[in-house]
Structure formats: structure tokens, C-alpha cells
Design an enzyme around this catalytic site. Sequence first.
Site, PDB file in Angstrom:
ATOM      1  N   GLY A  55       0.837  -1.201   0.000  1.00  0.00           N
ATOM      2  CA  GLY A  55       0.000   0.000   0.000  1.00  0.00           C
ATOM      3  C   GLY A  55       0.869   1.248   0.000  1.00  0.00           C
ATOM      4  O   GLY A  55       2.088   1.178   0.109  1.00  0.00           O
ATOM      5  N   THR A 107       1.274   3.627   2.166  1.00  0.00           N
ATOM      6  CA  THR A 107       2.017   3.977   3.393  1.00  0.00           C
ATOM      7  C   THR A 107       3.203   3.043   3.560  1.00  0.00           C
ATOM      8  O   THR A 107       4.338   3.482   3.767  1.00  0.00           O
ATOM      9  CB  THR A 107       1.100   3.912   4.633  1.00  0.00           C
ATOM     10  OG1 THR A 107      -0.126   4.594   4.361  1.00  0.00           O
ATOM     11  CG2 THR A 107       1.776   4.538   5.847  1.00  0.00           C
ATOM     12  N   ASP A 157       3.204  -2.341   8.198  1.00  0.00           N
ATOM     13  CA  ASP A 157       2.185  -2.254   7.146  1.00  0.00           C
ATOM     14  C   ASP A 157       1.176  -1.168   7.488  1.00  0.00           C
ATOM     15  O   ASP A 157       1.072  -0.740   8.644  1.00  0.00           O
ATOM     16  CB  ASP A 157       1.465  -3.605   6.995  1.00  0.00           C
ATOM     17  CG  ASP A 157       0.795  -3.762   5.641  1.00  0.00           C
ATOM     18  OD1 ASP A 157       0.282  -4.860   5.358  1.00  0.00           O
ATOM     19  OD2 ASP A 157       0.777  -2.773   4.858  1.00  0.00           O
ATOM     20  N   GLY A 158       0.472  -0.736   6.464  1.00  0.00           N
ATOM     21  CA  GLY A 158      -0.568   0.268   6.654  1.00  0.00           C
ATOM     22  C   GLY A 158      -1.883  -0.375   7.064  1.00  0.00           C
ATOM     23  O   GLY A 158      -1.943  -1.577   7.318  1.00  0.00           O
ATOM     24  N   ALA A 159      -2.923   0.425   7.122  1.00  0.00           N
ATOM     25  CA  ALA A 159      -4.265  -0.088   7.419  1.00  0.00           C
ATOM     26  C   ALA A 159      -5.281   0.859   6.809  1.00  0.00           C
ATOM     27  O   ALA A 159      -4.991   2.029   6.553  1.00  0.00           O
ATOM     28  CB  ALA A 159      -4.491  -0.196   8.931  1.00  0.00           C
ATOM     29  N   LYS A 217      -8.026  -4.093   6.763  1.00  0.00           N
ATOM     30  CA  LYS A 217      -6.980  -4.012   5.737  1.00  0.00           C
ATOM     31  C   LYS A 217      -7.491  -4.698   4.484  1.00  0.00           C
ATOM     32  O   LYS A 217      -8.514  -5.383   4.515  1.00  0.00           O
ATOM     33  CB  LYS A 217      -5.708  -4.723   6.237  1.00  0.00           C
ATOM     34  CG  LYS A 217      -4.916  -3.890   7.230  1.00  0.00           C
ATOM     35  CD  LYS A 217      -3.677  -4.616   7.712  1.00  0.00           C
ATOM     36  CE  LYS A 217      -2.761  -4.938   6.569  1.00  0.00           C
ATOM     37  NZ  LYS A 217      -2.469  -3.768   5.715  1.00  0.00           N
ATOM     38  N   GLU A 253      -0.808 -10.576   3.565  1.00  0.00           N
ATOM     39  CA  GLU A 253      -0.519  -9.690   4.703  1.00  0.00           C
ATOM     40  C   GLU A 253      -0.857 -10.393   6.009  1.00  0.00           C
ATOM     41  O   GLU A 253      -0.082 -10.409   6.961  1.00  0.00           O
ATOM     42  CB  GLU A 253      -1.326  -8.395   4.584  1.00  0.00           C
ATOM     43  CG  GLU A 253      -0.849  -7.491   3.472  1.00  0.00           C
ATOM     44  CD  GLU A 253      -1.745  -6.289   3.288  1.00  0.00           C
ATOM     45  OE1 GLU A 253      -2.916  -6.338   3.706  1.00  0.00           O
ATOM     46  OE2 GLU A 253      -1.271  -5.282   2.719  1.00  0.00           O
TER      47      GLU A 253
HETATM   48  O1  DER Z   1      -4.662  -3.063   1.270  1.00  0.00           O
HETATM   49  C1  DER Z   1      -3.977  -3.062   2.302  1.00  0.00           C
HETATM   50  O2  DER Z   1      -4.027  -3.977   3.139  1.00  0.00           O
HETATM   51  C2  DER Z   1      -3.176  -1.838   2.621  1.00  0.00           C
HETATM   52  O3  DER Z   1      -2.132  -2.144   3.519  1.00  0.00           O
HETATM   53  C3  DER Z   1      -4.129  -0.845   3.258  1.00  0.00           C
HETATM   54  O4  DER Z   1      -4.588  -1.433   4.437  1.00  0.00           O
HETATM   55  C4  DER Z   1      -3.475   0.499   3.527  1.00  0.00           C
HETATM   56  O5  DER Z   1      -3.190   1.073   2.282  1.00  0.00           O
HETATM   57  P1  DER Z   1      -2.700   2.597   2.218  1.00  0.00           P
HETATM   58  O6  DER Z   1      -1.445   2.658   3.063  1.00  0.00           O
HETATM   59  O7  DER Z   1      -2.417   2.806   0.754  1.00  0.00           O
HETATM   60  O8  DER Z   1      -3.806   3.457   2.734  1.00  0.00           O
END
Ligand code: DER
Length: 241
Positions: A29, A31, A85-87, A98, A107
Site C-alpha cells: 500500500g 504507506t 504495514d498500513g491499514a 486491511k 498480509e
Molecule cells: O490493502 C492493504 O491492506 C493496505 O495495507 C491498506 O490497508 C493500507 O493502504 P494505504 O497505506 O495505501 O492506505
Amino acid sequence: LTQDELKRIAAYKAVEMVESGMVVGLGTGSTAKHAVDRIGELLHQGKLKNIIGIPTSTKTHEQALSLGIPLSDLDSHPVLDIAIDGADEIDPNLNLVKGRGGSLLREKMVEGVCKKFVVIVDESKLVKYIGGSGLAMPVEIVPFCWKFTAKRLQDLFEYAGCVAKLRIFASSNGMENGGLPFVTDNGNYVVDLYFKRDIGDLKAASDAILRLAGVVEHGMFLDMATTVIVAGDLGVTIKNK
Ligand code: DER
């Protein structure tokens, strides 16, 4: 600060927790992209050494390869030191949504076996309750009879005003209708669930979804995050489980 600058600030803060010699889960993603870039930069500068990256998508695999980050997989490294990781959503109990990027299965596999799971977000991801953003809560399903599975998912959450939609690629002219189904790295489809009301007991909801034959995995990451780094206009806050 722009949203992307906030994402980068959160990502760089998380990478400070990566030590030389670690096996690191690399998220997917916009982030997580900053975190992977930063790890590559520190490796290049010699400030980080002997890192092994475990990517959570083919997209991240390619990004890490281009940065020269040594890569491996869960077969060789069934336990990781840290994952970043992002969310899409975070509730006050650090439960996550996610998967809006479509990588939720890999993930969840990677982030489920790391000693530390560091989630990096800008403040727009904070919600009062899961599903509260009114945006998609993804579920990865097998393509076989996807309509049957999508309907069962929708009926499961009728009490929460759920609408289930098969995720499709916008076709070449950008129109949604007639587009091809989105296909995950694992060859599956994604059904996005949209809720009008709180789904309540998340563990019960998770169990009910996973009991449906045809469902592969869902995008609720419950009780998995150990640290959440939130970047906002007023600064960065770090919450530990
Ligand atoms: O799709 C995913 O699981 C990504 O990690 C999402 O949860 C966060 O995406 P972003 O950092 O582009 O907002």
C-alpha cells in the site's frame, strides 16, 4: 502536511524499530511503500545490515527487488522479527481493516507470525468502530460461484445493513460496469462489504465469515497489531497494545 507526507512520517518512524539482522515483513500500500523505500535507503547507506524482507504482495516484492532488499518467504522464515504495514481503518482497540489494496491474505499470513506488527497510518484511518468509515471491508473468496458466496456474506450481516459488491477492475474506459473481476495475487476474487451500522462482536463476525466454505480470508485484523504509529498534523503518536 499532505496525507502522503503524514504517511511517510509514520513509515520512517516505524523503520526506526528495524534492527540489523532482522527478518522484516514488508507491507503493501501507499504507506508501507514509504517504509520499504526507507529500509532500502538505510541498507544502501550501510546504516542497516543483514535484513531479510518477506513481501506481502507481488507489488511489494517488485519494489523491494528494485531497492536491492534481500528477500525470502515464509517457507524459509516461518517466524519474523517485525512487520510494518498500513491499514484502512483502526479502531480504539487497535483492531484493523486491511485489504483495500487486495493483499489481505498474504498480509495476514505474514503479519500473523511476527513478534512485532507495527501499523503505520495517517490520522484519517482512525474510526470509532470497524466498518465505521462506510468504506469497504474486503473478503477474499474463491471465484467458483462467487455470486453464491457474496450473497451469503451479505445475508450474514443483514442486521448491519450490509451490501456486498464484487470488486472489479475499472475497464479501459474507466467505467465500472462490464469491468473484469479484480484477481488477487493468489488467483481469487474480492467481495467488498459495506456496512450501514456497527457489526458488533468482531470475533463472532470473523468466525461466521470464515465458516462459509468459499471464503479464503477477510480484512479484519483482530488483536494482531502490537504498535500503531499515527501521523497527524499535530504530530506523531505511538500506541502500544
Ligand atoms: O490493502 C492493504 O491492506 C493496505 O495495507 C491498506 O490497508 C493500507 O493502504 P494505504 O497505506 O495505501 O492506505
